[in-house]
Write a protein that holds these residues in place. Structure first.
Motif, mmCIF file in Angstrom:
data_model
loop_
_atom_site.group_PDB
_atom_site.id
_atom_site.type_symbol
_atom_site.label_atom_id
_atom_site.label_comp_id
_atom_site.label_asym_id
_atom_site.label_seq_id
_atom_site.Cartn_x
_atom_site.Cartn_y
_atom_site.Cartn_z
ATOM 1 N N ALA A 41 0.831 -1.197 0.000
ATOM 2 C CA ALA A 41 0.000 0.000 0.000
ATOM 3 C C ALA A 41 0.864 1.246 0.000
ATOM 4 C CB ALA A 41 -0.916 0.007 1.229
ATOM 5 N N THR A 42 2.180 1.065 -0.036
ATOM 6 C CA THR A 42 3.105 2.191 0.094
ATOM 7 C C THR A 42 3.771 2.494 -1.230
ATOM 8 O OG1 THR A 42 3.541 1.487 2.344
ATOM 9 C CG2 THR A 42 5.037 3.109 1.407
ATOM 10 N N PRO A 43 3.367 3.559 -1.921
ATOM 11 C CA PRO A 43 3.991 3.894 -3.198
ATOM 12 C C PRO A 43 5.450 4.282 -3.036
ATOM 13 C CG PRO A 43 1.893 5.035 -2.933
ATOM 14 C CD PRO A 43 2.261 4.456 -1.597
ATOM 15 N N ARG A 44 6.253 3.841 -3.964
ATOM 16 C CA ARG A 44 7.673 4.190 -3.964
ATOM 17 C C ARG A 44 7.866 5.698 -4.070
ATOM 18 N NH1 ARG A 44 11.374 4.501 -8.495
ATOM 19 N NH2 ARG A 44 13.481 3.799 -7.971
ATOM 20 N N ASP A 45 6.911 6.395 -4.687
ATOM 21 C CA ASP A 45 7.053 7.829 -4.944
ATOM 22 C C ASP A 45 7.147 8.654 -3.664
ATOM 23 O OD1 ASP A 45 6.318 8.024 -8.048
ATOM 24 O OD2 ASP A 45 5.057 6.551 -7.059
ATOM 25 N N TYR A 46 6.663 8.126 -2.545
ATOM 26 C CA TYR A 46 6.716 8.906 -1.316
ATOM 27 C C TYR A 46 8.139 9.281 -0.942
ATOM 28 C CZ TYR A 46 1.878 7.574 -0.571
ATOM 29 O OH TYR A 46 0.548 7.394 -0.697
ATOM 30 N N LEU A 47 9.094 8.456 -1.340
ATOM 31 C CA LEU A 47 10.464 8.678 -0.923
ATOM 32 C C LEU A 47 11.404 8.892 -2.109
ATOM 33 C CD1 LEU A 47 10.515 5.852 1.729
ATOM 34 C CD2 LEU A 47 10.312 8.276 2.165
ATOM 35 N N LYS A 48 10.826 9.144 -3.260
ATOM 36 C CA LYS A 48 11.658 9.109 -4.462
ATOM 37 C C LYS A 48 12.661 10.252 -4.543
ATOM 38 C CE LYS A 48 8.328 11.540 -7.392
ATOM 39 N NZ LYS A 48 7.449 11.399 -8.551
ATOM 40 N N ASN A 49 12.434 11.334 -3.825
ATOM 41 C CA ASN A 49 13.360 12.454 -3.909
ATOM 42 C C ASN A 49 14.308 12.519 -2.737
ATOM 43 O OD1 ASN A 49 12.314 13.630 -6.313
ATOM 44 N ND2 ASN A 49 10.518 14.224 -5.142
ATOM 45 N N PRO B 149 4.329 11.555 17.861
ATOM 46 C CA PRO B 149 4.839 12.089 16.592
ATOM 47 C C PRO B 149 5.194 10.949 15.644
ATOM 48 C CG PRO B 149 6.541 12.187 18.289
ATOM 49 C CD PRO B 149 5.305 11.689 18.963
ATOM 50 N N VAL B 150 5.002 11.182 14.358
ATOM 51 C CA VAL B 150 5.316 10.183 13.333
ATOM 52 C C VAL B 150 6.241 10.836 12.316
ATOM 53 C CG1 VAL B 150 4.386 8.675 11.541
ATOM 54 C CG2 VAL B 150 3.084 9.051 13.634
ATOM 55 N N PHE B 151 7.347 10.195 12.014
ATOM 56 C CA PHE B 151 8.289 10.746 11.048
ATOM 57 C C PHE B 151 8.404 9.894 9.790
ATOM 58 C CE2 PHE B 151 9.585 12.184 15.237
ATOM 59 C CZ PHE B 151 9.656 13.544 15.044
ATOM 60 N N SER B 152 7.751 8.754 9.801
ATOM 61 C CA SER B 152 7.843 7.832 8.680
ATOM 62 C C SER B 152 6.627 7.980 7.770
ATOM 63 C CB SER B 152 7.903 6.391 9.214
ATOM 64 O OG SER B 152 7.466 5.477 8.237
ATOM 65 N N PRO B 153 6.824 8.276 6.492
ATOM 66 C CA PRO B 153 5.689 8.348 5.568
ATOM 67 C C PRO B 153 4.893 7.051 5.501
ATOM 68 C CG PRO B 153 7.661 9.245 4.551
ATOM 69 C CD PRO B 153 8.094 8.610 5.828
ATOM 70 N N THR B 154 5.599 5.923 5.555
ATOM 71 C CA THR B 154 4.903 4.640 5.494
ATOM 72 C C THR B 154 4.014 4.442 6.712
ATOM 73 O OG1 THR B 154 6.711 3.679 4.231
ATOM 74 C CG2 THR B 154 5.224 2.152 5.319
ATOM 75 N N ASP B 155 4.549 4.741 7.897
ATOM 76 C CA ASP B 155 3.738 4.594 9.113
ATOM 77 C C ASP B 155 2.519 5.501 9.053
ATOM 78 O OD1 ASP B 155 5.421 2.721 10.122
ATOM 79 O OD2 ASP B 155 6.423 4.041 11.553
ATOM 80 N N PHE B 156 2.713 6.717 8.584
ATOM 81 C CA PHE B 156 1.603 7.668 8.515
ATOM 82 C C PHE B 156 0.515 7.152 7.572
ATOM 83 C CE2 PHE B 156 -0.382 11.544 6.721
ATOM 84 C CZ PHE B 156 -0.903 12.064 7.893
ATOM 85 N N ILE B 157 0.932 6.659 6.409
ATOM 86 C CA ILE B 157 -0.018 6.126 5.435
ATOM 87 C C ILE B 157 -0.774 4.932 6.017
ATOM 88 C CG2 ILE B 157 -0.136 4.795 3.284
ATOM 89 C CD1 ILE B 157 -0.050 7.725 2.818
ATOM 90 N N GLN B 158 -0.037 4.043 6.680
ATOM 91 C CA GLN B 158 -0.673 2.852 7.231
ATOM 92 C C GLN B 158 -1.658 3.203 8.338
ATOM 93 O OE1 GLN B 158 -0.607 -0.065 6.124
ATOM 94 N NE2 GLN B 158 1.187 -0.228 4.826
#
Length: 844
Positions: A339-347, A568-577
């Motif tokens: 469920a985690t798109p690669r694009d979240y971290l692509k830059n 606090p959440v710093f991980s895009p994947t955790d936030f999405i999940q």
């Protein structure tokens, strides 16, 4: 021994064969099932003389023929010395296998091994040799990819397994009764996008691919889609047995229940730990990656050919780190679900990001996931985003409640919460605490009280019973979860006197006994009881589960109305999940037992959910999370303020003062979604494609005009401020892209960007074709030199200036590497590169 490397390879190969159950001699397990190549006879004295260190005969290097239970040829094992790559014997093995009427080949040099099913495709790397029993079972499957491709996939593909004759039943034929018939029989029809996902896989199979990746948002039915894929492969008889890997214990039972409900008429599903003795009789085996990793259990329990299809749920987690070894251990088809798109971290700039930043690890996991499933260009086999789901009415967006207290506002500031106290020496001291320290080194009971009070006063209510909506609260730690559970239960007792007996909130963490069962009961609406308000309404008596991480990935509870980010959440994947736990739609009438009462429900549908954010997490990802730059997180500073007591020894700082609600802002997320959900939306591609002049020039093949136009009219404009450098970073390729390449990708002239090593391999293949070496064994040394000369400025400088002594200390390519290169190639390579290879494209 004639060659120590051949002897070493032989010893390792012999050991691997014996470990897998193959036998050189008859024993109490059965007759010998290893035969040496024709004309070679092995006697016990050979073993006695050489101690398993035999490798040659009068005919040369010995190869093996592995036999089935009837003594018929089963596998050709082509063995090479350690100095040679096992694939150099590929064609030789193919000829021998065809002559012996063998379908399977193993290629090995003792360190690297390949298993090759001549009827399926290319050799696949294995880390252990397959057992005789496993290969004999594997042989029963005759690959026919055409049957996969030709299968018709329609919306009732799964329903035809659940209830084959449903179309003829009165409940279905009567349109007025149809919805009730579907619900009563729990029939699962595939949605349009799920059908598209399976068809995309069929197309990939037609193209000869064996690895696939589905990138589908939380709540879009990845498991149902996976069930359709499993049925497709089993029904076409292209696989015999499926392994379904999950990364959490609580998801094991969930997957088992879902596959049993969907496919039980055609396939038997078991959980491995509950069926250790008879799992071979099952069609689908579900297990956690962690259980297989323990003591390398997967190598002891399974053979590489035991499963023909391996599916990895939440792929970037379940194949991360050492878990990748489990996934790669098996041969055959591989499907990843994420469920985690690669694009979240692509830059993300991996050369600058701090090692402690969780995005660095996530980036590696995501990149590794896409490579593992053959999607190096960043495009999965099929993609269906959260925004797609919202737009088409399958998912819902949150209503964000951004609530900040006086204390958290200071914790979130650049200065942090600055505490002044007297240290052990009696001197005045001060320390600054940031949001990362909350409930780790900075403690505030009043802040936790305020979190809970705000949550209970503003949370959504159940539309049927009117009680507080089912909710999940995410805490910093297990200790923090204990605190919050106690506070919530105490407050609930005051707000709802006599209704709850410390069962309003339940801690669901790994330290709590039966925590996994608690998560299941919460879904089934019987956690600590049911129907606390209305006797005919089935809903969990416990209203809030307080967890840390157990209920994030893959947890499906559609009637959740409130989510609390008390950390606090710093991980895009955790936030999405975490956010994904609330995005599923739900009709609350399904929980009413009284059919007549359903008509009286005014608002039965779940149209939103509240996301309580006490640490500005949404703002972090929406505004501050800069995908073009590495985020600089707040650091402790030394500024004055505060008069609270000193920190307790060994614990940190406990804030004993009051705390007040500083601000609370409620914002409903619209159809455009949150920024983190829009990351894969390629605005540059869209703007360029829409440009009539650019499109016309591309169609005419006038690339110079296109490049000139983009430089003049598109780049550096204030509306989007596109630049070539930003586009290069966005592409996430380990080399310098030209604008021409980027535009070719935009207009579909190339499927994706090649990595630096892919380009190097292409250039080397051209070079070897022009100047083939006399000995195949020289290729590794020449390849190493060729790549080093292109990539390393220091290597190139030493060669050009003939300062070969400089290579002695070169970490990338040293003097020993240079001496291994055949003399004529030491000059051939530099000359070829200067004439034919543009070096700029290999720069980072």
């Amino acid at each position: 021994m004639n060659n120590p490397k051949e002897a070493a390879a032989r010893i390792k190969i012999n050991r691997l064969l014996e470990q897998a159950g193959w036998r050189f001699f008859d024993d109490d397990r059965g007759a010998a099932n290893i035969s040496l190549e024709p004309g070679v006879t092995l006697h016990q004295q050979d073993l006695d003389a050489f101690g398993n260190d035999f490798e040659t005969s009068s005919k040369g290097f010995i190869d093996f023929l592995l036999l089935d239970a009837k003594g018929h040829p089963l596998i050709v094992l082509e063995a090479k010395s350690e100095a040679k790559h096992p694939l150099v014997g590929k064609e030789q093995a193919r000829r021998y296998a065809k002559a012996m009427k063998c379908r399977f080949v193993i290629l090995s040099n003792g360190n690297l091994h390949y298993f090759w099913d001549l009827e399926r495709g290319n050799p696949e790397i294995i880390t252990a040799f397959p057992t005789p029993e496993s290969v004999i079972g594997y042989r029963h499957v005759t690959p026919e990819p055409a049957l996969i491709v030709q299968e018709t996939i329609e919306s009732d593909y799964i329903v035809l397994t659940q209830r084959p004759g449903y179309r003829e039943e009165a409940g279905w034929r009567n349109a007025a009764e149809r919805d009730a018939f579907v619900r009563a029989n729990k029939l699962r029809f595939l949605r349009r996008y799920q059908i598209e996902a399976v068809k995309a896989l069929q197309k990939a199979v037609e193209q000869g691919k064996q690895r696939f990746l589905f990138e589908m948002a939380t709540g879009t039915g990845k498991t149902l889609t996976a069930a359709a894929v499993i049925k497709l492969f089993l029904r076409s008889r292209n696989v015999r047995r499926v392994l379904f890997l999950v990364d959490r214990l609580e998801l094991e039972d969930q997957a088992h229940r879902q596959f049993s409900a969907l496919l039980s008429a055609d396939a038997k599903t078991v959980i491995y730990k509950e069926s250790r003795d008879d799992w071979r009789r099952a069609d689908i085996v579900v297990t956690t990656v962690q259980s297989l990793l323990f003591n390398n259990k997967y190598q002891r329990l399974f053979s590489p050919t035991d499963f023909d299809l391996v599916i990895s749920d939440e792929a970037h987690r379940s194949i991360g780190g050492n878990a990748r070894a489990v996934f790669d251990y098996f041969v055959g088809y591989k499907l990843g679900l994420t469920a985690t798109p690669r694009d979240y971290l692509k830059n993300l700039d991996e050369t600058k990001v701090a090692a402690r930043d969780p995005r660095q690890m996530e980036r590696r996991l995501l990149l590794d996931t896409y490579r593992t499933f053959g999607c190096e260009n960043g495009q999965p086999t099929y993609r269906y985003s959260l925004l797609d789901g919202v737009r088409e009415g399958y998912l819902i967006n949150p209503t964000v409640v951004d609530a900040r207290t006086d204390v958290t506002t200071q914790l979130l500031s650049e200065e942090g919460f600055v505490a002044v106290f007297t240290d052990d020496n009696g001197d005045d001291a001060e320390e600054s605490f940031g949001q990362r320290e909350f409930e780790k080194r900075f403690f505030s009971e009043n802040t936790n009280q305020l979190f809970c009070k705000t949550f209970l006063e503003n949370g959504l209510r159940d539309p049927i019973s009117g009680e507080f909506g089912k909710s999940i609260v995410f805490a910093v730690s297990q200790h923090h979860a204990t605190k919050l559970t106690q506070i919530l239960n105490t407050m609930a007792d005051r707000i709802y006197p006599g209704r709850y007996q410390s069962d309003f909130a339940v801690q669901v963490t790994s330290q709590v006994q039966n925590a996994q069962q608690f998560t299941i009961n919460f879904v089934n609406n019987n956690l600590l009881g049911t129907a606390n308000v209305l006797p005919d309404y089935r809903t969990s008596k416990a209203r809030v589960c307080v967890t840390v991480g157990m209920m994030t990935t893959g947890y499906d509870c559609p009637d959740i109305l409130n989510l609390g980010l008390f950390r606090p959440v710093f991980s895009p994947t955790d936030f999405i999940q975490i956010k994904g736990r609330g995005t599923r739609k739900h009709d609350f009438r399904e929980q009413l037992q009284d059919e007549a009462a359903k008509a009286d429900v005014a608002h039965p549908q779940k149209t939103t959910f509240k996301l309580f954010d006490f640490f500005a997490n949404c703002e972090y990802f929406e505004d501050e999370f800069d995908y073009d730059e590495v985020l600089k997180l707040p650091r402790p500073s030394a500024k004055g303020g505060g008069t609270d007591p000193p920190p307790p020894p060994g614990l940190g700082y406990e804030h004993m003062g009051e705390d007040v609600l500083e601000s609370m802002r409620v914002q409903e997320v619209g159809a455009e979604g949150m920024k983190i959900d829009r990351m894969f939306f390629q605005s540059f591609e869209d703007s360029v494609r829409r440009n009539v002049e650019i499109a016309a020039a591309v169609q005419a093949g006038e690339w110079e005009r296109v490049i000139d136009y983009v430089n003049r009219e598109i780049f550096d404009k204030p509306d989007q401020y596109y630049t070539l450098e930003k586009l290069r970073r966005a592409a996430d390729v380990d080399r310098r892209l030209s604008l021409r390449e980027i535009l070719e990708k935009v207009f579909g002239f190339i499927p994706g960007f090649k990595s630096r090593d892919e380009l190097l391999e292409e250039e080397f293949a051209k070079f070897v074709a022009d100047a083939p070496p006399d000995e195949a064994t020289d290729i590794p040394a020449i390849r190493n030199y060729f790549k080093a000369y292109i990539i390393s400025d220091s290597v190139r400088d030493a060669i050009e200036r003939r300062h070969f002594q400089d290579l002695a200390t070169n970490a990338y390519f040293d003097s020993r590497d240079f001496r291994a290169v055949p003399p004529k190639y030491r000059t051939l390579v530099p000359g070829y590169v200067k004439d034919y290879v543009p070096l700029a494209q290999f720069n980072p």
